[in-house]
Structures are given as structure tokens and as C-alpha cells.
Enzyme design. Structure first.
Site, PDB file in Angstrom:
ATOM      1  N   SER A 147       0.819  -1.201   0.000  1.00  0.00           N
ATOM      2  CA  SER A 147       0.000   0.000   0.000  1.00  0.00           C
ATOM      3  C   SER A 147       0.866   1.270   0.000  1.00  0.00           C
ATOM      4  O   SER A 147       1.729   1.388  -0.854  1.00  0.00           O
ATOM      5  CB  SER A 147      -0.944  -0.070   1.204  1.00  0.00           C
ATOM      6  OG  SER A 147      -2.097   0.638   0.937  1.00  0.00           O
TER       7      SER A 147
ATOM      8  N   LYS B  55       4.217   1.948  -2.370  1.00  0.00           N
ATOM      9  CA  LYS B  55       4.688   3.135  -3.104  1.00  0.00           C
ATOM     10  C   LYS B  55       6.148   3.378  -2.676  1.00  0.00           C
ATOM     11  O   LYS B  55       7.029   3.682  -3.477  1.00  0.00           O
ATOM     12  CB  LYS B  55       3.828   4.363  -2.770  1.00  0.00           C
ATOM     13  CG  LYS B  55       2.301   4.170  -2.901  1.00  0.00           C
ATOM     14  CD  LYS B  55       1.536   5.464  -2.627  1.00  0.00           C
ATOM     15  CE  LYS B  55       0.134   5.314  -2.030  1.00  0.00           C
ATOM     16  NZ  LYS B  55      -0.877   4.619  -2.763  1.00  0.00           N
TER      17      LYS B  55
ATOM     18  N   TRP C  39     -10.069   0.415  -5.195  1.00  0.00           N
ATOM     19  CA  TRP C  39      -9.511   1.742  -4.882  1.00  0.00           C
ATOM     20  C   TRP C  39      -8.108   1.899  -5.478  1.00  0.00           C
ATOM     21  O   TRP C  39      -7.710   2.966  -5.917  1.00  0.00           O
ATOM     22  CB  TRP C  39      -9.491   1.880  -3.357  1.00  0.00           C
ATOM     23  CG  TRP C  39      -9.009   3.163  -2.778  1.00  0.00           C
ATOM     24  CD1 TRP C  39      -7.958   3.318  -1.920  1.00  0.00           C
ATOM     25  CD2 TRP C  39      -9.575   4.463  -2.940  1.00  0.00           C
ATOM     26  NE1 TRP C  39      -7.830   4.642  -1.549  1.00  0.00           N
ATOM     27  CE2 TRP C  39      -8.814   5.367  -2.169  1.00  0.00           C
ATOM     28  CE3 TRP C  39     -10.667   4.959  -3.670  1.00  0.00           C
ATOM     29  CZ2 TRP C  39      -9.083   6.732  -2.094  1.00  0.00           C
ATOM     30  CZ3 TRP C  39     -10.934   6.328  -3.601  1.00  0.00           C
ATOM     31  CH2 TRP C  39     -10.144   7.192  -2.830  1.00  0.00           C
TER      32      TRP C  39
ATOM     33  N   HIS D 142      -7.621  -5.699  -0.048  1.00  0.00           N
ATOM     34  CA  HIS D 142      -6.378  -4.947   0.119  1.00  0.00           C
ATOM     35  C   HIS D 142      -5.636  -5.487   1.345  1.00  0.00           C
ATOM     36  O   HIS D 142      -6.071  -5.258   2.481  1.00  0.00           O
ATOM     37  CB  HIS D 142      -6.800  -3.490   0.341  1.00  0.00           C
ATOM     38  CG  HIS D 142      -5.685  -2.519   0.435  1.00  0.00           C
ATOM     39  ND1 HIS D 142      -4.907  -2.185  -0.649  1.00  0.00           N
ATOM     40  CD2 HIS D 142      -5.218  -1.780   1.479  1.00  0.00           C
ATOM     41  CE1 HIS D 142      -4.020  -1.274  -0.275  1.00  0.00           C
ATOM     42  NE2 HIS D 142      -4.181  -1.020   1.014  1.00  0.00           N
TER      43      HIS D 142
HETATM   44  C1  GCU Z   1      -5.316   4.861   1.618  1.00  0.00           C
HETATM   45  C2  GCU Z   1      -4.730   5.608   0.445  1.00  0.00           C
HETATM   46  C3  GCU Z   1      -3.923   4.695  -0.465  1.00  0.00           C
HETATM   47  C4  GCU Z   1      -2.919   3.911   0.330  1.00  0.00           C
HETATM   48  C5  GCU Z   1      -3.611   3.215   1.477  1.00  0.00           C
HETATM   49  C6  GCU Z   1      -2.675   2.522   2.459  1.00  0.00           C
HETATM   50  O1  GCU Z   1      -6.307   3.989   1.171  1.00  0.00           O
HETATM   51  O2  GCU Z   1      -5.786   6.234  -0.228  1.00  0.00           O
HETATM   52  O3  GCU Z   1      -3.270   5.443  -1.464  1.00  0.00           O
HETATM   53  O4  GCU Z   1      -2.234   3.006  -0.486  1.00  0.00           O
HETATM   54  O5  GCU Z   1      -4.307   4.154   2.258  1.00  0.00           O
HETATM   55  O6  GCU Z   1      -1.514   2.813   2.533  1.00  0.00           O
HETATM   56  O7  GCU Z   1      -3.178   1.715   3.226  1.00  0.00           O
END
Ligand code: GCU
Length: 434
Positions: A273, A277, A364, A414
Site C-alpha cells: 500500500s 509506493k 480503490w 487490500h
Molecule cells: C489509503 C490511500 C492509499 C494507500 C492506502 C494505504 O487507502 O488512499 O493510497 O495506499 O491508504 O496505505 O493503506
């Protein structure tokens, strides 16, 4: 030829960044989940240099084009990170040679990031398999809830730093971890499986480097390294929190290079998540990482930004203004103006193996957009004679594909699951020739 982002991904050649698009700044609005409405903006071509030169060989990629793309990501997306200070201190603070019922050695290593014992400190946790015949390959990634959340072992030091309060109202209270949070992230790390497979596992709590909220940088590494500390006016291309967390991963790798139990030439950087990144950016910034793994990294990670599906750049900038650099704000509502897109971030890993994982219910994060970033990175891997995903279409669920660009979309939400780890271990085995 333009890349058609909703249909079959075409093998690319001659893409160009559309010039002169009219864009209007938009406020975040309801997310789009309709594939027919993702838009069809042309993607910037990884293989056309700023001066128009077409890259047709690996050398030109490595000596010219790669640096151009990397600099665009620094300037417009993640910001510029400082170079490594010369005075970092590593201190092993705890060693348990009988962790996991005697199967592993577990070390805690304090890394003093600015060379000062009263400055920012990252606590790395390293598990290595006992009885290994020599240095072993490793997975390294940030965790969300503290090293003590990775396994329920009561010996692990409870992280003392700021954390977001937990929904259960007992694991993290008053922004501090409690005993109830031990092992709360264990299913995402699968320590026993990784160790049984002969790999080391290294991880640190991302909040050690910077607390994850808009003002967190003032209490973290970014302020500690800035000229006027927390009073510094951050430049529009200065590093954001993702840059700082990724920088911490490089410092952890600095430590692993010194630890004889680990083969530091075989370290896979991994993250989920927002931390996916982070692993992608760490892999792009530091070519010592031998494999790069992105688990459900979504918007601002592997997902193609120009696809309007699920989360958008505008939403990221609104909800997480500290993750990216100031310049990234220009692209809220106008991702088609970005001079890069995320297939180029994936391509920055080349020729090293990269793995992108999606989850079918994680709309998402735009699972298809994550796949396409891998797919559209293929021309760069081809320069090195490497095969990418090996497929023309987005694969079905639970059907891992790919050679140098691994990909799967699994059923479910997720998360990082045992299934994901099974694929990462196979992928690492294949590339590390275990
Ligand atoms: C939120 C955010 C995402 C990210 C995620 C996470 O949902 O919008 O961009 O990847 O958190 O890190 O859990």
C-alpha cells in the site's frame, strides 16, 4: 501509436506525451469504477529522450534516459532525497539466537540516522535462519505497526513512538502501542514461512523515520536534516514522507551490507500500500536493491495515474499532503499533465526483477492500472533482453504471470496474504537461483 488504457495493452513504440491538453483543476469527487470511463490519455514514452532521441539499446537507457525519468520523478512526484550522511551509527541492541522456537536469530539494530544518538533513530528488526550454510538472501520492508506487530514474540521491544490510534481502542492508545498490539500485523509478514524457506526478513516501523500525518515531518528525519529544522520552508521539490521512508530502507540496506548472515546483493525490497509506493521509490532510488516488490501500492505507486479509476492524484494530495513533494499538487485533477506515469517508475527497476501484486477487491488501488504499469514497462526490459509479464491481457485472478516483471491479481481484499508471499518466494527463488 497511443496506448489504449482500457483495452488490450499494446506493446508500445513511439508513444508521445500529448502537448497542450486543456485541463481544469478539479476537487476530488466520487471515484470512478466504470472501466469505460477511465479516459484514454496517451502515456509518456519511456524510450523517447527529452531531446527526441529514441532509445534502442540498454546503454543509452542506462547512461541517458533512465536519469531523465528519475529526475522527473524527483522533481514532480516524490521529491529529492539527500545523499547518505557519512556518520550513521549502527548499534545492535538485542540479539535472540533462539527466536521462533530456535529456528531463527532475531536482532534489533538501532540505526542513528544523523549520526547523533539523540537524533532520529530507526530500529531495524532482522530475522535470519539458524543453520544456514552461508549468507542468505533477504526481504526488507517497512511495517505499519511496529516490529512487535510482525510477530507476537514478547521479547520484541515494543515500539515507543507515535502511531495512529487503533480502531479496536486497545492496540494503540494515546498514539502509543500497547501490549495488545503484539503480532497484530503477523499475517502480513509470514515470518515462519520466510525463515523456513531460507530467507532473512528485515523490517522497520515507518514512523521511526517520520510519523505518518501532515505535520509529522517536523518530528522526523526531514526536519532533522533540514537547515532550519521544523521551521524550514520545504522546497516544492523537496522529499516527501515516502521519500524519507524509502531513504530509511536504504540505510537499513547499509546495515545489511555489514551483517555477515545476509547476502546484501540479494535483497528484495517489499512494501504494501503506501509502503508499496515506498518500496517502488526505494528500488528506483537505490539500485542496490536486487528485486523490487509492490503489494497493492495503488495510486502514487504502481497504478497508472492517467487512468481515472479508484483513487486519484487529487484525492492523494488532499488526504495525504505530506507523502509527495509540493510540485505533485499541480497535478490534482490533471494527472495527464504529469511528465511521467507509473510504467516509468516500474521501468526504473530495470533490468532488476520487479513484482507487482494486486487484489481483486482492492478497486480503490485500480488493479488493472497496476498491471498496465508493469505491462507498459516491458519495452525497457526488452532493451536488456528480458521478458516482462509474458502476457498480452490482464490475467485472471490467482494466475501469477511474468518473468522479469512478475504480476498477479489474487482474490480478496487490500492486504498482504500467505498467497502473496508464496508468489514472492517463488519469484525470489527463481531470480536468486535458489
Ligand atoms: C489509503 C490511500 C492509499 C494507500 C492506502 C494505504 O487507502 O488512499 O493510497 O495506499 O491508504 O496505505 O493503506
Amino acid at each position: 501509436m497511443l496506448l489504449d488504457m482500457h483495452l488490450t495493452p499494446s506493446l508500445t513504440a513511439g508513444l508521445c506525451l500529448a502537448a497542450g491538453l486543456t485541463v481544469s483543476a478539479q476537487q476530488p469527487r466520487q471515484p470512478n469504477y466504470d472501466e469505460s470511463k477511465v479516459g484514454n490519455h496517451p502515456l509518456p514514452d519511456p524510450l523517447t529522450c527529452a531531446d527526441g532521441l529514441k532509445v534502442t539499446d540498454a546503454r543509452t537507457w542506462q547512461t541517458k534516459r533512465r536519469a531523465e525519468i528519475f529526475q522527473l520523478f524527483q522533481t514532480y512526484v516524490y521529491g529529492r532525497s539527500p545523499t547518505k550522511p557519512g556518520n550513521i551509527i549502527f548499534e545492535i541492541t538485542k540479539t535472540d539466537t533462539q527466536a521462533l522456537g530456535g529456528k531463527a536469530t532475531r536482532k534489533e539494530i538501532a540505526i542513528f540516522l544523523t549520526g547523533k544518538k539523540d537524533g532520529p533513530r530507526l530500529d531495524l528488526q532482522l530475522y535470519t535462519p539458524n543453520g544456514a550454510k552461508g549468507p542468505v538472501p533477504a526481504f526488507l520492508g517497512c511495517n505499519f505497526n511496529g516490529n512487535h506487530a510482525v510477530h507476537a514474540d514478547p521479547q520484541v521491544t515494543l515500539n515507543p513512538r507515535w502511531m495512529r490510534n487503533s480502531q479496536d481502542k486497545k492496540s494503540v492508545v494515546n498514539n502509543r502501542a500497547t501490549e495488545a498490539s503484539r503480532g497484530s500485523e503477523a499475517s502480513r509478514w509470514q515470518v515462519e514461512t520466510v525463515i523456513a524457506h531460507g530467507y532473512a526478513l528485515a523490517t522497520y516501523y515507518y514512523g521511526d523515520v517520520e510519523p505518518d500525518h501532515a505535520e509529522g515531518w517536523k518530528d522526523g528525519l526531514r526536519a532533522a536534516l533540514a537547515k532550519d529544522g521544523p521551521n524550514t520552508q520545504l522546497a516544492s521539490d523537496a522529499w516527501g514522507a515516502i521519500g524519507a521512508w524509502a531513504w530509511g530502507l536504504s540505510r537499513a540496506l547499509d546495515y545489511l551490507e555489514q551483517d555477515k548472515a545476509v547476502d546484501a546483493k540479494k535483497v528484495a525490497v517489499i512494501g504494501h500500500s503506501r509502503l508499496g509506493k515506498t518500496s517502488l521509490w526505494a528500488g528506483a532510488s537505490d539500485e542496490r536493491f536486487a528485486i523490487v516488490i509492490s503489494n497493492n501500492s495503488g495510486e502514487g505507486g504502481a497504478s497508472i495515474s492517467r487512468r481515472d479509476f479508484g483513487e486519484t492524484v487529487a484525492v492523494l494530495n488532499k488526504n495525504f499532503p505530506h507523502w509527495f513533494c509540493g510540485n505533485y499538487k499541480q497535478f490534482s485533477g490533471a494527472p495527464e499533465k504529469l511528465p511521467v506515469d507509473m510504467h516509468q517508475l516500474v521501468a526504473l527497476a530495470a533490468p532488476r526483477p520487479v513484482y507487482i501484486a494486486s487484489a481483486a477487491e482492492d478497486q480503490w488501488a485500480d488493479p488493472k492500472g497496476e498491471f498496465l504499469a508493469g505491462k507498459f514497462a516491458e519495452p525497457v526490459y526488452a532493451l536488456f533482453g528480458k521478458q516482462g509479464t509474458g502476457v498480452a491481457e490482464w490475467p485472471n485472478v490467482n494466475q501469477p504471470v511474468g518473468d522479469s516483471i512478475g504480476y498477479h491479481v489474487r482474490t480478496g481484499k487490500h492486504d498482504v496474504t500467505a498467497y502473496d508471499w508464496e508468489q514472492y518466494l517463488k519469484f525470489a527463488d527463481r531470480h536468486f537461483k535458489k
